[in-house]
Write a protein that holds these residues in place. Sequence first.
Motif, PDB file in Angstrom:
ATOM      1  N   ALA A 158       0.785 -43.609  -0.706  1.00 49.32           N
ATOM      2  CA  ALA A 158       0.557 -43.317   0.707  1.00 49.32           C
ATOM      3  C   ALA A 158       0.065 -41.889   0.903  1.00 49.32           C
ATOM      4  O   ALA A 158      -0.854 -41.651   1.699  1.00 49.32           O
ATOM      5  CB  ALA A 158       1.844 -43.565   1.504  1.00 49.32           C
ATOM      6  N   ALA A 207      -3.452 -41.569  -0.308  1.00 54.37           N
ATOM      7  CA  ALA A 207      -4.395 -42.186   0.623  1.00 54.37           C
ATOM      8  C   ALA A 207      -4.794 -41.183   1.698  1.00 54.37           C
ATOM      9  O   ALA A 207      -5.932 -41.126   2.139  1.00 54.37           O
ATOM     10  CB  ALA A 207      -3.781 -43.435   1.256  1.00 54.37           C
ATOM     11  N   ARG A 208      -3.820 -40.380   2.078  1.00 57.14           N
ATOM     12  CA  ARG A 208      -4.114 -39.413   3.147  1.00 57.14           C
ATOM     13  C   ARG A 208      -4.754 -38.150   2.617  1.00 57.14           C
ATOM     14  O   ARG A 208      -5.595 -37.549   3.275  1.00 57.14           O
ATOM     15  CB  ARG A 208      -2.843 -39.044   3.894  1.00 57.14           C
ATOM     16  CG  ARG A 208      -2.657 -39.857   5.132  1.00 57.14           C
ATOM     17  CD  ARG A 208      -1.839 -39.116   6.145  1.00 57.14           C
ATOM     18  NE  ARG A 208      -2.577 -38.233   7.016  1.00 57.14           N
ATOM     19  CZ  ARG A 208      -2.025 -37.201   7.636  1.00 57.14           C
ATOM     20  NH1 ARG A 208      -0.755 -36.932   7.435  1.00 57.14           N
ATOM     21  NH2 ARG A 208      -2.745 -36.461   8.440  1.00 57.14           N
ATOM     22  N   PHE A 209      -4.330 -37.711   1.446  1.00 54.67           N
ATOM     23  CA  PHE A 209      -4.818 -36.437   0.919  1.00 54.67           C
ATOM     24  C   PHE A 209      -5.319 -36.631  -0.497  1.00 54.67           C
ATOM     25  O   PHE A 209      -4.554 -36.591  -1.456  1.00 54.67           O
ATOM     26  CB  PHE A 209      -3.696 -35.394   0.944  1.00 54.67           C
ATOM     27  CG  PHE A 209      -3.105 -35.187   2.299  1.00 54.67           C
ATOM     28  CD1 PHE A 209      -3.773 -34.430   3.251  1.00 54.67           C
ATOM     29  CD2 PHE A 209      -1.895 -35.778   2.635  1.00 54.67           C
ATOM     30  CE1 PHE A 209      -3.237 -34.239   4.519  1.00 54.67           C
ATOM     31  CE2 PHE A 209      -1.354 -35.599   3.898  1.00 54.67           C
ATOM     32  CZ  PHE A 209      -2.025 -34.835   4.841  1.00 54.67           C
ATOM     33  N   GLU A 210      -6.593 -36.820  -0.622  1.00 57.63           N
ATOM     34  CA  GLU A 210      -7.175 -37.115  -1.914  1.00 57.63           C
ATOM     35  C   GLU A 210      -7.252 -35.856  -2.766  1.00 57.63           C
ATOM     36  O   GLU A 210      -7.569 -34.787  -2.255  1.00 57.63           O
ATOM     37  CB  GLU A 210      -8.586 -37.672  -1.683  1.00 57.63           C
ATOM     38  CG  GLU A 210      -9.078 -38.524  -2.816  1.00 57.63           C
ATOM     39  CD  GLU A 210     -10.258 -39.377  -2.355  1.00 57.63           C
ATOM     40  OE1 GLU A 210     -11.268 -38.788  -1.934  1.00 57.63           O
ATOM     41  OE2 GLU A 210     -10.143 -40.622  -2.419  1.00 57.63           O
ATOM     42  N   GLY A 211      -6.946 -36.004  -4.065  1.00 57.01           N
ATOM     43  CA  GLY A 211      -7.126 -34.893  -4.976  1.00 57.01           C
ATOM     44  C   GLY A 211      -5.924 -33.982  -5.115  1.00 57.01           C
ATOM     45  O   GLY A 211      -6.012 -32.932  -5.740  1.00 57.01           O
ATOM     46  N   LEU A 212      -4.793 -34.370  -4.552  1.00 59.23           N
ATOM     47  CA  LEU A 212      -3.585 -33.571  -4.705  1.00 59.23           C
ATOM     48  C   LEU A 212      -3.159 -33.495  -6.166  1.00 59.23           C
ATOM     49  O   LEU A 212      -3.492 -34.363  -6.967  1.00 59.23           O
ATOM     50  CB  LEU A 212      -2.432 -34.186  -3.905  1.00 59.23           C
ATOM     51  CG  LEU A 212      -2.515 -34.184  -2.386  1.00 59.23           C
ATOM     52  CD1 LEU A 212      -1.222 -34.754  -1.808  1.00 59.23           C
ATOM     53  CD2 LEU A 212      -2.767 -32.788  -1.839  1.00 59.23           C
ATOM     54  N   TRP A 265      -6.801 -48.444  -3.630  1.00 62.28           N
ATOM     55  CA  TRP A 265      -7.170 -48.573  -2.211  1.00 62.28           C
ATOM     56  C   TRP A 265      -6.965 -49.995  -1.711  1.00 62.28           C
ATOM     57  O   TRP A 265      -6.525 -50.206  -0.580  1.00 62.28           O
ATOM     58  CB  TRP A 265      -8.623 -48.146  -1.986  1.00 62.28           C
ATOM     59  CG  TRP A 265      -8.787 -46.662  -1.827  1.00 62.28           C
ATOM     60  CD1 TRP A 265      -9.432 -45.819  -2.683  1.00 62.28           C
ATOM     61  CD2 TRP A 265      -8.292 -45.860  -0.750  1.00 62.28           C
ATOM     62  NE1 TRP A 265      -9.361 -44.527  -2.199  1.00 62.28           N
ATOM     63  CE2 TRP A 265      -8.675 -44.514  -1.032  1.00 62.28           C
ATOM     64  CE3 TRP A 265      -7.562 -46.123   0.410  1.00 62.28           C
ATOM     65  CZ2 TRP A 265      -8.353 -43.456  -0.176  1.00 62.28           C
ATOM     66  CZ3 TRP A 265      -7.245 -45.069   1.253  1.00 62.28           C
ATOM     67  CH2 TRP A 265      -7.630 -43.755   0.962  1.00 62.28           C
TER      68      TRP A 265
END
Lengths: 153, 153
Positions: free
Chosen positions: B57, B60-65, B115
Amino acid sequence: MSLRHKSTPARAEHAPLQLEHFLPYRLSILSNTISQTIADDYQSRHDLSVTEWRVMAVLARFEGLSAREVAERTAMDKVAVSRALARLVAAGRVDRTVHDNDKRRSVLKLSAAGWAIHDDVAPMARAREREVLAKLDAEERQWLERILDKLLA
Amino acid sequence: MSLRHKSTPARAEHAPLQLEHFLPYRLSILSNTISQTIADDYQSRHDLSVTEWRVMAVLARFEGLSAREVAERTAMDKVAVSRALARLVAAGRVDRTVHDNDKRRSVLKLSAAGWAIHDDVAPMARAREREVLAKLDAEERQWLERILDKLLA
DNA sequence: TGCAATTGGTTTCATTTGTAACTATAACGA
DNA sequence: TCGTTATAGTTACAAATGAAACCAATTGCA
């Protein structure tokens, strides 16, 4: 198409959840934080797990319950209760006898040592609850009660 | 002195907690019930644990963390995140690469398969949240938001 | 009665979780 | 530049948890 940077807020077409506004997630964080704060108080002082404390708390209120009844009242499953009781009885904190009319059932009571721990922990737990509620004003506290009643019904 | 019966409500001098009115306990029950209901939806369908879903989740909101950033945003500890990521990467649900300027850090993104799962689960999770909130009227919902904001601050 | 089904509780085994130690890379300071 | 310290992430081991099998006592009923 726009450039993509580090930790891009992801695209609208996927409609990702915003955890920070998602009720189940927020409740989970809040609940864990509060429970852990209270547990920190008694775990070190009395070598007591959360499940053991819950069992002791219901036995303090309702003396002579069976293990199954403890499970009902704590919303724990019977295996967890059985294990917590094994430790509590071994530590001399709970007295377990056999039910007169049904030899399967146990009859559970706090021992003197159990009561001593209870009388130390219960006020601390209540104090922590008050600390949490102190963040709210009287009106908010009333609403919270009402909301929890409804959600738990 | 009065007779003592089975499951006597215990004595005033010990001031036992009333779990059914004790905020930490009630929050715990509520939170576990809701989270489990949602988890039941996706665990069977996608063989996905709660921690894995939380990681997905936020990705999905913050790509590349990085893993550490995921841990921060999920309020999980880094070991739990590491393990969830190991499973997610092995299952091909998350793509992990090494950060250009810091070879310690990973750069995490949902894969196409990830996704697809997200897009199946997120609407279900939102629907469950709506079910819970449907028990409240509009005014209660507003108060709940406000109260949670304060308690989590 | 007698025997199947139920209930209270424990044990076993696999999985999960938490804590601490560990590896590798990076940052900092003399 | 070298040595110390800090950071990102993983691994190893112990403790906690959950699911299913299990045992013993009780109930229900032919």
